[in-house]
Design a protein around this motif. Structure first.
Motif, short mmCIF file in Angstrom:
data_model
loop_
_atom_site.label_atom_id
_atom_site.label_comp_id
_atom_site.label_asym_id
_atom_site.label_seq_id
_atom_site.Cartn_x
_atom_site.Cartn_y
_atom_site.Cartn_z
N ASP A 178 1.20 -1.48 0.33
CA ASP A 178 0.08 0.15 -0.45
C ASP A 178 1.15 1.37 0.11
OD1 ASP A 178 -1.71 1.86 1.08
OD2 ASP A 178 -2.75 0.87 1.46
N GLY A 179 1.12 1.86 -0.84
CA GLY A 179 2.11 3.19 -1.71
C GLY A 179 1.01 4.27 -0.71
N THR A 180 -0.22 4.13 -0.45
CA THR A 180 -0.68 5.40 0.36
C THR A 180 -0.39 4.83 2.02
OG1 THR A 180 -2.65 5.49 -0.92
CG2 THR A 180 -2.45 6.85 1.26
N LEU A 181 -0.12 3.77 1.98
CA LEU A 181 0.07 3.94 4.13
C LEU A 181 1.79 3.54 4.38
CD1 LEU A 181 -2.87 1.67 4.64
CD2 LEU A 181 -2.80 4.05 5.47
N GLY A 182 2.05 3.28 3.30
CA GLY A 182 3.81 2.56 2.93
C GLY A 182 3.46 1.53 4.07
N THR A 183 3.27 0.87 3.85
CA THR A 183 3.14 -0.80 4.23
C THR A 183 3.40 -2.04 2.85
OG1 THR A 183 1.01 -0.98 4.15
CG2 THR A 183 1.71 0.40 6.50
N VAL A 184 3.98 -2.50 3.62
CA VAL A 184 4.26 -3.68 2.47
C VAL A 184 4.05 -5.00 3.54
CG1 VAL A 184 5.45 -5.33 0.76
CG2 VAL A 184 6.09 -2.55 1.18
N SER A 185 3.41 -5.99 3.49
CA SER A 185 3.02 -7.49 3.51
C SER A 185 3.61 -8.41 3.11
CB SER A 185 2.15 -7.18 4.67
OG SER A 185 1.37 -6.68 5.48
N ALA A 186 4.91 -9.72 3.59
CA ALA A 186 4.19 -10.47 2.72
C ALA A 186 4.65 -12.00 3.33
CB ALA A 186 6.33 -10.16 2.33
N THR A 187 4.71 -13.06 3.03
CA THR A 187 5.04 -13.84 3.90
C THR A 187 5.87 -15.14 3.07
OG1 THR A 187 2.47 -14.17 4.55
CG2 THR A 187 4.11 -16.59 4.08
N LYS A 188 6.72 -15.64 3.83
CA LYS A 188 7.45 -16.66 3.45
C LYS A 188 7.63 -18.05 3.68
CE LYS A 188 13.01 -16.98 3.38
NZ LYS A 188 14.16 -16.73 2.98
N LEU A 189 7.29 -19.48 2.27
CA LEU A 189 7.18 -20.66 3.42
C LEU A 189 8.73 -20.90 3.17
CD1 LEU A 189 3.42 -20.81 1.57
CD2 LEU A 189 3.61 -20.20 3.94
N ASP A 190 9.34 -21.27 4.23
CA ASP A 190 10.30 -22.30 4.17
C ASP A 190 10.52 -23.12 5.41
OD1 ASP A 190 13.01 -23.17 3.27
OD2 ASP A 190 13.35 -21.32 3.54
N GLN A 191 9.58 -24.18 5.80
CA GLN A 191 10.02 -25.30 6.67
C GLN A 191 8.84 -24.78 7.57
OE1 GLN A 191 13.60 -25.63 8.05
NE2 GLN A 191 14.51 -26.43 6.43
N TYR A 192 8.49 -23.06 7.23
CA TYR A 192 7.44 -22.51 8.37
C TYR A 192 6.57 -21.37 7.81
CZ TYR A 192 11.06 -19.91 9.92
OH TYR A 192 12.69 -19.33 9.57
N ALA A 193 6.00 -20.95 8.29
CA ALA A 193 5.45 -19.61 7.25
C ALA A 193 6.17 -18.48 8.52
CB ALA A 193 3.69 -19.80 7.38
N LEU A 194 6.62 -17.70 7.58
CA LEU A 194 7.25 -15.98 8.68
C LEU A 194 6.99 -15.09 7.84
CD1 LEU A 194 8.79 -14.92 10.48
CD2 LEU A 194 10.86 -14.96 8.82
N ARG A 195 5.64 -14.58 8.27
CA ARG A 195 5.14 -13.29 8.13
C ARG A 195 5.91 -11.88 8.11
NH1 ARG A 195 0.54 -11.75 5.27
NH2 ARG A 195 -0.97 -9.37 6.37
N MET A 196 5.96 -11.23 7.10
CA MET A 196 6.87 -9.35 7.81
C MET A 196 6.08 -8.42 7.09
SD MET A 196 10.90 -8.92 7.02
CE MET A 196 11.53 -9.67 8.10
#
Length: 93
Positions: free
Chosen positions: A25-43
Motif C-alpha cells: 500500500d503506497g498510500t500507507l507506506g506498508t508492505v506485507s509478505a510471507t515466506k514459506l520455508d519450513q514454516y510460515a514467516l510473515r513480515m
C-alpha cells in the motif's frame, strides 16, 4: 531516496529473500509478505518520512501469531535492504 523508491526497493528485497508479497500500500507506506520455508514467516515493513531527507523503515516479523524475537531474520532483511538501497542510489544493476 523517496518513499516510493524505498517501497519498491523493499518489495524487491523481500522477493530476493524468498518472500511472496501479499499486499503493498503506497498510500500507507506498508508492505506485507510471507515466506514459506519450513514454516510460515510473515513480515510487515512500514516506511515513513523522517525529516526532510530520510525515510524510517520498520520491520515486524511473525511466526503464526507470535512475534519473532530472534534478531536473525531482521538482520538478514536490513542487510539485504541496505545493499539494495546502496546499489539503487548509485544506479548499479
Amino acid at each position: 531516496m523517496d518513499r516510493e523508491n524505498t517501497l519498491r526497493t523493499i518489495i524487491a528485497t523481500l522477493q530476493d529473500l524468498g518472500f511472496v508479497v501479499d499486499k503493498a500500500d503506497g498510500t500507507l507506506g506498508t508492505v506485507s509478505a510471507t515466506k514459506l520455508d519450513q514454516y510460515a514467516l510473515r513480515m510487515t515493513v512500514t516506511v515513513r518520512p523522517r525529516g526532510q531527507n530520510q525515510m524510517l523503515v520498520r520491520a515486524n516479523a511473525q511466526y503464526n501469531i507470535r512475534a519473532v524475537e530472534d534478531p536473525e531474520p531482521y538482520q538478514r532483511f536490513f542487510d539485504a535492504l541496505a545493499q539494495a538501497m546502496f546499489l539503487t542510489a548509485h544506479q548499479v544493476d
